[in-house]
Design an enzyme around this catalytic site. Structure first.
Site, PDB file in Angstrom:
ATOM      1  N   LYS A  82       1.043  -1.158   0.113  1.00  0.00           N
ATOM      2  CA  LYS A  82       0.096  -0.035   0.081  1.00  0.00           C
ATOM      3  C   LYS A  82       0.999   1.170  -0.116  1.00  0.00           C
ATOM      4  CE  LYS A  82      -3.991   2.041   2.217  1.00  0.00           C
ATOM      5  NZ  LYS A  82      -4.921   1.786   3.356  1.00  0.00           N
ATOM      6  N   SER A 157      -9.437   3.032   1.614  1.00  0.00           N
ATOM      7  CA  SER A 157      -8.230   3.423   1.051  1.00  0.00           C
ATOM      8  C   SER A 157      -7.300   2.594   0.233  1.00  0.00           C
ATOM      9  CB  SER A 157      -7.659   4.446   2.024  1.00  0.00           C
ATOM     10  OG  SER A 157      -6.989   3.678   2.941  1.00  0.00           O
ATOM     11  N   SER A 181     -11.173   0.867   5.641  1.00  0.00           N
ATOM     12  CA  SER A 181     -10.146   0.777   4.386  1.00  0.00           C
ATOM     13  C   SER A 181      -9.693  -0.341   4.118  1.00  0.00           C
ATOM     14  CB  SER A 181      -9.025   1.991   4.737  1.00  0.00           C
ATOM     15  OG  SER A 181      -9.578   3.323   4.709  1.00  0.00           O
TER      16      SER A 181
END
Length: 479
Positions: A82, A157, A181
């Site tokens: 990420k 996210s 997320s």
């Protein structure tokens, strides 16, 4: 086997095949790089690629295995991290133009652990600007598109991670979750995401190491692969003061469990507290029926979540100001309106505001604790909507009710955040338009393994997660 088909084998199977030397790490990494070349242009999930470095690391991994070295549990598996997680020597932008050329000098702890377990870094996955919100779009790389409908959002996210998993570009992923997320993009992309109990996965570096609002955790295409990844990520670390002492090996065993007789509560709208679109409610109701068919004792019920909304919004705003307040002072013109708003909300807070948030969350914890004396599990929608138009900043309304801010449509996830309970998003079905919907499986305090076992039983009964997006199945790749 067609090399592209390797990309849809489970991480558990791939790792075992590499350990048995039935396939090399180089073959695994090459197959995934070819899949990235095939599918990523459509979805924009992986935004920084280090293909040459990954191939070199794969060759070294094969040499270590050939020399007799003991392989790690993720030996030879490619992972794109990420883009909120620092990677030493690899660009990490946080989705912000202020960090478009930022190259950290150290790895985040979760990256450290994945590498130590034998995973091979292939790049970074897309995120919203500074990780804010559950729609992955930013000024550096643009939007990540949903593999099941390219006109729709991939969530966030960890949206880049979710889309990359769905497209077979990586077998496992790391992510983070404040208000949903890890769960929201799992729901939107027909994959699995776990928000672990706070402290289950240690975090370093961290500006608020005593905080429990944000957690790191795993995503994958199956519950077993999420458990495999958690077995690597979990366990104590001296740099993380809240890290739980339970070793990661506790999650490395099998997930088979008899769920008959489990007392399961479910709510279509979190006790009437949040609007949920009818098409999402219908899919979740179908998931609840599966649990009943598995022998669970199911009834509609929900803990009293009053105060969770206010507590979350206060704590999130405080966290945003702590993390990004100095950037606002110097670079306001380079930050999106939603980012500016959330930081400024943090600056309005007073000491009594923060105290009230703590009190509200304490009261919530005890109500939820009492609720789980009656029930073993709680089933809820992950997201209040199905994947929405990728061009929108956020859904304008849910079930006819206007959403005032970019956070409002995420309440079905962030209210559970405030309970401190582990929560798993598992593929549950599709809307009539073919959009994925997940069911949120919530368990008692620190009962992460129980949540995984329940999710596994549901997954095996339905196999919804085996449905692949057409954009990932070009050139002869089978579902």
């Amino acid at each position: 086997m067609n090399p592209a088909e390797l990309c849809f084998r489970t991480a558990t199977d791939l790792a075992a095949a590499v350990r048995r030397r039935e396939i090399s790490a180089r073959e695994v990494v090459t197959a995934h790089l070819e899949q990235i070349e095939r599918a990523n242009a459509s979805v924009n999930a992986i935004v920084t690629l280090v293909a040459d470095q990954a191939l070199e690391e794969a060759a070294a991994a094969d040499e270590r295995l050939a020399s007799g070295a003991e392989p790690g549990p993720l030996h030879g598996l490619p992972v794109a991290h990420k883009d909120l997680h620092d990677t030493a020597g690899i660009r990490t932008t946080y989705g912000s133009p202020l960090f478009a050329d930022h190259v950290p000098g150290r790895d985040h702890l979760v990256v450290e652990r994945l590498k130590s377990a034998g995973a091979i870094t292939i790049g970074k996955t897309n995120v919203p600007e500074l990780g804010m919100g559950s729609h992955t779009v930013n000024p550096v790389f643009g939007a990540t598109r949903n593999p099941y409908d390219l006109s729709r959002s991939a969530g966030g996210s960890s949206g880049g991670a979710g889309a990359a998993l769905a497209c077979g570009m990586q077998p496992i992923a790391d992510g983070s979750d404040t208000g949903g997320s890890l769960r929201n993009p799992a729901s939107f992309n027909n994959v699995v995401g776990l928000r672990p109990s706070p402290g289950r996965v240690p975090s370093w570096p961290d500006k608020a190491p005593w905080g429990q609002l944000s957690v790191k955790g795993p995503m994958a295409r199956t519950v077993a692969d999420v458990a495999l990844t958690l077995s690597v990520l979990a366990g104590p670390d001296p740099r993380s003061p809240l890290a739980l002492e339970t070793p990661g090996s506790a999650f490395a065993g099998g997930l088979d469990s008899d769920v008959r007789g489990l007392r399961v509560a479910w709510s279509p709208d979190l006790g009437g507290g949040v609007p949920v679109d009818p098409e999402v409610r219908d899919v979740v109701r179908g998931a609840v029926e599966v649990f009943a068919e598995l022998g669970c004792e199911v009834e509609e019920a929900c803990p009293d979540l009053s105060g969770a909304d206010e507590a979350f919004l206060i704590q999130r705003a405080w966290q945003m100001e702590l993390a990004y307040g100095p950037l606002l002072d110097e670079h306001r013109q380079h930050m999106s309106p939603d980012v500016v708003w959330n930081i400024e909300e943090g600056r309005k807070l007073t000491g009594p505001d923060l105290g009230r948030a703590q009190l509200l969350q304490a009261q919530l914890f005890h109500r939820v604790r009492e609720f789980f004396r009656t029930y073993d599990l709680l089933l809820l929608p992950v997201s209040q909507v199905a994947p929405f138009d990728v061009e929108l900043a956020h859904p304008a309304s849910v079930d006819g009710i206007r959403m005032e801010t970019y956070l409002d449509w995420m309440r079905s996830a962030y209210l559970i955040t405030m309970s401190g309970c582990p929560a798993l998003s598992v593929p549950a079905g599709f809307t009539p338009a073919g959009l994925p919907v997940g069911v949120q499986v919530v368990g008692p305090h620190r009962r992460d393994l129980s949540v995984l076992r329940a999710g596994y039983a549901f997954e095996q009964a339905t196999l919804v997660g085996e449905r692949r997006p057409a954009v990932a199945l070009a050139d002869g790749v089978r579902p």
